[in-house]
Write a protein that holds these residues in place. Structure first.
Motif, mmCIF file in Angstrom:
data_model
loop_
_atom_site.group_PDB
_atom_site.id
_atom_site.type_symbol
_atom_site.label_atom_id
_atom_site.label_comp_id
_atom_site.label_asym_id
_atom_site.label_seq_id
_atom_site.Cartn_x
_atom_site.Cartn_y
_atom_site.Cartn_z
ATOM 1 N N SER A 50 4.530 11.127 -9.271
ATOM 2 C CA SER A 50 4.968 9.881 -8.625
ATOM 3 C C SER A 50 6.425 9.579 -8.952
ATOM 4 O O SER A 50 7.178 9.085 -8.119
ATOM 5 C CB SER A 50 4.072 8.718 -9.060
ATOM 6 O OG SER A 50 2.721 8.953 -8.704
ATOM 7 N N VAL A 71 5.345 4.157 -13.220
ATOM 8 C CA VAL A 71 4.170 4.846 -12.684
ATOM 9 C C VAL A 71 3.580 5.742 -13.768
ATOM 10 O O VAL A 71 4.297 6.159 -14.692
ATOM 11 C CB VAL A 71 4.540 5.683 -11.441
ATOM 12 C CG1 VAL A 71 4.856 4.790 -10.268
ATOM 13 C CG2 VAL A 71 5.701 6.605 -11.730
ATOM 14 N N SER A 131 7.127 -0.828 -2.452
ATOM 15 C CA SER A 131 7.431 -1.174 -3.850
ATOM 16 C C SER A 131 8.902 -0.948 -4.150
ATOM 17 O O SER A 131 9.532 -1.739 -4.867
ATOM 18 C CB SER A 131 6.566 -0.337 -4.802
ATOM 19 O OG SER A 131 5.201 -0.609 -4.594
ATOM 20 N N ILE A 132 9.477 0.122 -3.592
ATOM 21 C CA ILE A 132 10.897 0.402 -3.806
ATOM 22 C C ILE A 132 11.752 -0.674 -3.140
ATOM 23 O O ILE A 132 12.736 -1.160 -3.731
ATOM 24 C CB ILE A 132 11.247 1.807 -3.264
ATOM 25 C CG1 ILE A 132 10.517 2.879 -4.069
ATOM 26 C CG2 ILE A 132 12.763 2.039 -3.292
ATOM 27 C CD1 ILE A 132 10.676 4.279 -3.523
ATOM 28 N N ASN A 147 8.596 11.647 -6.703
ATOM 29 C CA ASN A 147 8.602 11.125 -5.332
ATOM 30 C C ASN A 147 9.516 9.911 -5.205
ATOM 31 O O ASN A 147 10.298 9.795 -4.246
ATOM 32 C CB ASN A 147 7.178 10.752 -4.903
ATOM 33 C CG ASN A 147 6.299 11.979 -4.711
ATOM 34 O OD1 ASN A 147 6.796 13.085 -4.494
ATOM 35 N ND2 ASN A 147 4.987 11.790 -4.787
ATOM 36 N N ILE A 148 9.415 8.998 -6.176
ATOM 37 C CA ILE A 148 10.249 7.785 -6.130
ATOM 38 C C ILE A 148 11.720 8.145 -6.260
ATOM 39 O O ILE A 148 12.585 7.627 -5.535
ATOM 40 C CB ILE A 148 9.815 6.801 -7.239
ATOM 41 C CG1 ILE A 148 8.410 6.263 -6.941
ATOM 42 C CG2 ILE A 148 10.805 5.651 -7.360
ATOM 43 C CD1 ILE A 148 7.809 5.448 -8.057
ATOM 44 N N VAL A 179 10.653 0.918 -11.541
ATOM 45 C CA VAL A 179 9.273 1.084 -11.081
ATOM 46 C C VAL A 179 8.562 1.989 -12.076
ATOM 47 O O VAL A 179 8.965 3.135 -12.281
ATOM 48 C CB VAL A 179 9.227 1.717 -9.673
ATOM 49 C CG1 VAL A 179 7.779 1.865 -9.216
ATOM 50 C CG2 VAL A 179 10.021 0.888 -8.675
ATOM 51 N N ARG A 181 0.818 -1.202 0.000
ATOM 52 C CA ARG A 181 0.000 0.000 0.000
ATOM 53 C C ARG A 181 0.861 1.265 0.000
ATOM 54 O O ARG A 181 0.362 2.345 -0.266
ATOM 55 C CB ARG A 181 -0.930 0.015 1.212
ATOM 56 C CG ARG A 181 -1.992 -1.075 1.159
ATOM 57 C CD ARG A 181 -2.999 -0.924 2.271
ATOM 58 N NE ARG A 181 -4.046 -1.927 2.188
ATOM 59 C CZ ARG A 181 -5.137 -1.822 1.435
ATOM 60 N NH1 ARG A 181 -5.306 -0.742 0.681
ATOM 61 N NH2 ARG A 181 -6.040 -2.774 1.408
ATOM 62 N N ARG A 182 2.157 1.132 0.350
ATOM 63 C CA ARG A 182 3.044 2.292 0.388
ATOM 64 C C ARG A 182 4.058 2.203 -0.747
ATOM 65 O O ARG A 182 4.501 1.113 -1.125
ATOM 66 C CB ARG A 182 3.786 2.361 1.730
ATOM 67 C CG ARG A 182 2.887 2.509 2.947
ATOM 68 C CD ARG A 182 3.726 2.703 4.209
ATOM 69 N NE ARG A 182 4.810 1.742 4.262
ATOM 70 C CZ ARG A 182 6.082 2.060 4.574
ATOM 71 N NH1 ARG A 182 6.383 3.312 4.857
ATOM 72 N NH2 ARG A 182 7.012 1.125 4.624
ATOM 73 N N ILE A 183 4.444 3.343 -1.305
ATOM 74 C CA ILE A 183 5.418 3.362 -2.393
ATOM 75 C C ILE A 183 6.779 2.860 -1.917
ATOM 76 O O ILE A 183 7.538 2.255 -2.664
ATOM 77 C CB ILE A 183 5.524 4.786 -2.996
ATOM 78 C CG1 ILE A 183 6.340 4.750 -4.298
ATOM 79 C CG2 ILE A 183 6.162 5.753 -2.003
ATOM 80 C CD1 ILE A 183 5.708 3.970 -5.394
ATOM 81 N N GLU A 184 7.083 3.073 -0.612
ATOM 82 C CA GLU A 184 8.352 2.602 -0.060
ATOM 83 C C GLU A 184 8.460 1.078 -0.133
ATOM 84 O O GLU A 184 9.551 0.531 -0.367
ATOM 85 C CB GLU A 184 8.519 3.075 1.389
ATOM 86 C CG GLU A 184 8.798 4.558 1.539
ATOM 87 C CD GLU A 184 7.533 5.385 1.511
ATOM 88 O OE1 GLU A 184 6.448 4.796 1.276
ATOM 89 O OE2 GLU A 184 7.616 6.608 1.716
#
Length: 522
Positions: free
Chosen positions: A502, A497, A475-476, A505-506, A495, A470-473
């Motif tokens: 986004s 997006v 996925s990273i 942010n990544i 990744v 649920r968090r982008i962290e």
């Protein structure tokens, strides 16, 4: 009717008696162009005998009109010799008779009886055009105008028309004292001769000297044609012999059919439906190489610049066919019958067109009409074998503020050409291994609407394809387990997006995780 400086000049002559005494080029001395009307000047010197008129010392340039513009060119000539016309018919009136055309009026007024006007045209070009443009203009004069003494006109302007060859040799030899000479004139004559040949004429027909090509070091030729003939046929033949055995049965079926059409010189329209990874580019390049191995011309075009770079000699369709950026039904491409591009197209054996589904149908139809006109052949695409390819499951034409119906109507499948295509399919994905084959099949099924939708009309992804993050962290962390010595990891994983915010942010999170001190460069 749109108001222009010319139409308002005629209107001014109707309502202002003083304007009736002026030529069009003299109007700006006494009037100003304001709010799309000619109005009398309010500052300047008073004109004798006309105390209400003020005159200013100004320079005004009449728009240049090409000789190819027909009557428009002769109308421009007449406004320099007719004072105060109150209508366009008055421009064509000679001795009280309204003549059929502006050219007829010029001839009756004696403006075309000698070469004085053509000499003036070339002298004006000397001041405003480069030598090559002057040579092109000279060819237009020879072909379309009635020049009484072309030899005399050539003698007057040959130095200016040969100046670029002269300067080129000066720079090459580092000798700025070198004077213009017969070799430079000969190079200019070679250029004129080649251009005239495209009109079915030659220099001798105009009593001009023929070029002596034996001693010419620079001969201008059709550069587009030369580029498409630069391929080494032996290397192309070796490539074909090496790659043909790697064709799978589906690819071999397509390849064999196209080769058969080439051998029988049959112009057909062929569409290869090829999802990503099925070897479409491999087949396209092999066909291009096969044709070029015989010394024939094969044009490779694509609807996008990235796709064009994947094809040897590839160019975008807009660049190759001069497709207008804003296009409507019944438009044509900007290719003249006697242009270098037209000569190239008439000698083309096959056109390979990649990523065609993202092109609007109007673009295809414009190319079709243009090729029929250029090749003087009413068959589709002028009788040239044309192979289009790509995947309709990916991206369709973009229609500004359009709905689904507008996008569908812009697609090539809605064109009258589509029913004339012979369709082939490539299905076997050559890129992926067995572990990823299921994902490849999933993408194809999604594109063909074979997957079941939920109540909202959305495709539900299989659970084994969804990560419970649920968090982008998270996925990273999954994509990049380590940031130490991770060059190879970052070169293989990413990744994806949909929006730039986004992405930023990544990138920001990843940069903070890299070891070492961060330094920002302005």
């Amino acid at each position: 009717m749109t108001k222009t400086t010319l139409t308002e000049f005629i209107d001014l002559c109707v309502r202002d008696p003083f304007a009736k005494t002026l030529y069009c080029v003299d109007i700006p001395r006494f009037y100003v162009w304001n709010n799309k009307r000619w109005q009398r000047r309010k500052a300047g010197m008073r004109v004798q005998l006309h105390p209400c008129i003020l005159e200013a010392n100004v320079i005004w340039r009449v728009y240049t009109v090409s000789l190819n513009s027909g009557d428009l060119y002769y109308m421009r000539l007449l406004i320099h010799h007719v004072k105060g016309p109150v209508s366009f018919d008055e421009l064509k009136t000679v001795y009280g008779v309204i003549l059929p055309s502006f050219k007829d009026a010029c001839r009756e007024k004696g403006l075309l009886h000698d070469d004085a006007h053509w000499q003036h045209t070339m002298e004006e070009a000397e001041r405003t055009r480069f030598p090559r443009a002057m040579r092109d203009l000279f060819v237009v004069l020879l072909v379309n105008c009635e020049i009484n003494n072309p030899t005399d006109l050539w003698g007057r302007v040959k130095d200016s028309m040969s100046a670029d060859f002269h300067h080129l040799e000066q720079r090459t030899l580092y000798d700025h004292t070198l004077l213009i000479n017969g070799k430079h004139y000969n190079q200019a004559l070679s250029y004129l001769q080649e251009k005239l040949v495209t009109f079915g004429k030659n220099l001798q027909q105009f009593n001009l000297p023929a070029p002596q090509n034996l001693h010419v070091h620079y001969v201008v030729r059709n550069r587009e044609f030369l580029f498409e003939q630069q391929y080494n046929t032996d290397e192309q033949r070796e490539f074909v012999e090496e790659k043909e055995p790697f064709l799978n049965p589906k690819q071999e079926n397509v390849y064999g059919f196209i080769c058969d059409c080439l051998n029988r010189d049959i112009g057909k329209l062929i569409f290869i439906d090829a999802p990503g990874g099925t070897g479409k580019t491999f087949v396209n390049n092999l066909i291009l190489t096969k044709v070029r191995s015989s010394g024939d011309i094969a044009l490779s075009v694509a609807s996008s610049g990235i796709a064009a770079t994947l094809m040897p000699g590839g160019r975008t369709a807009h660049s190759r066919f001069k497709i207008p950026l804003t296009i409507k039904d019944n438009d044509l491409c900007n290719i003249a019958r006697n242009s270098d591009t037209a000569i190239l197209l008439r000698n083309t054996r096959i056109i390979m067109w990649d990523e065609c589904p993202i092109m609007r149908r109007e673009s295809f139809e414009a190319v079709d009409r243009t090729l029929q006109d250029v090749c003087k052949n009413n068959a589709p695409f002028g009788g040239i074998l044309t192979v289009c390819s790509d995947d309709f499951r990916q991206l369709l034409p973009v229609v500004k503020r359009g709905n689904d119906a507008d996008v569908e109507n812009a697609c090539i499948k809605k064109s009258y050409l589509w029913r004339k295509f012979r369709k082939f399919e490539l299905k076997n994905n050559m890129r992926v291994d067995e572990d990823r084959l299921m994902y490849s099949r999933f993408l194809i099924d999604a594109g063909e609407e074979k997957l079941q939708n939920n109540n909202n009309g959305e495709i539900e992804l299989p659970k084994d394809m969804v990560l419970p993050f649920r968090r982008i962290e998270d996925s990273i962390d999954f994509t990049y387990p380590s940031f130490e010595n991770s060059a190879e990891l970052f070169s293989k994983n990413c990744v994806l997006v949909p929006v730039n915010e986004s992405v930023r942010n990544i990138n920001s999170i990843c940069i903070r995780r890299f070891p070492g001190n961060m330094k920002e460069y302005c």
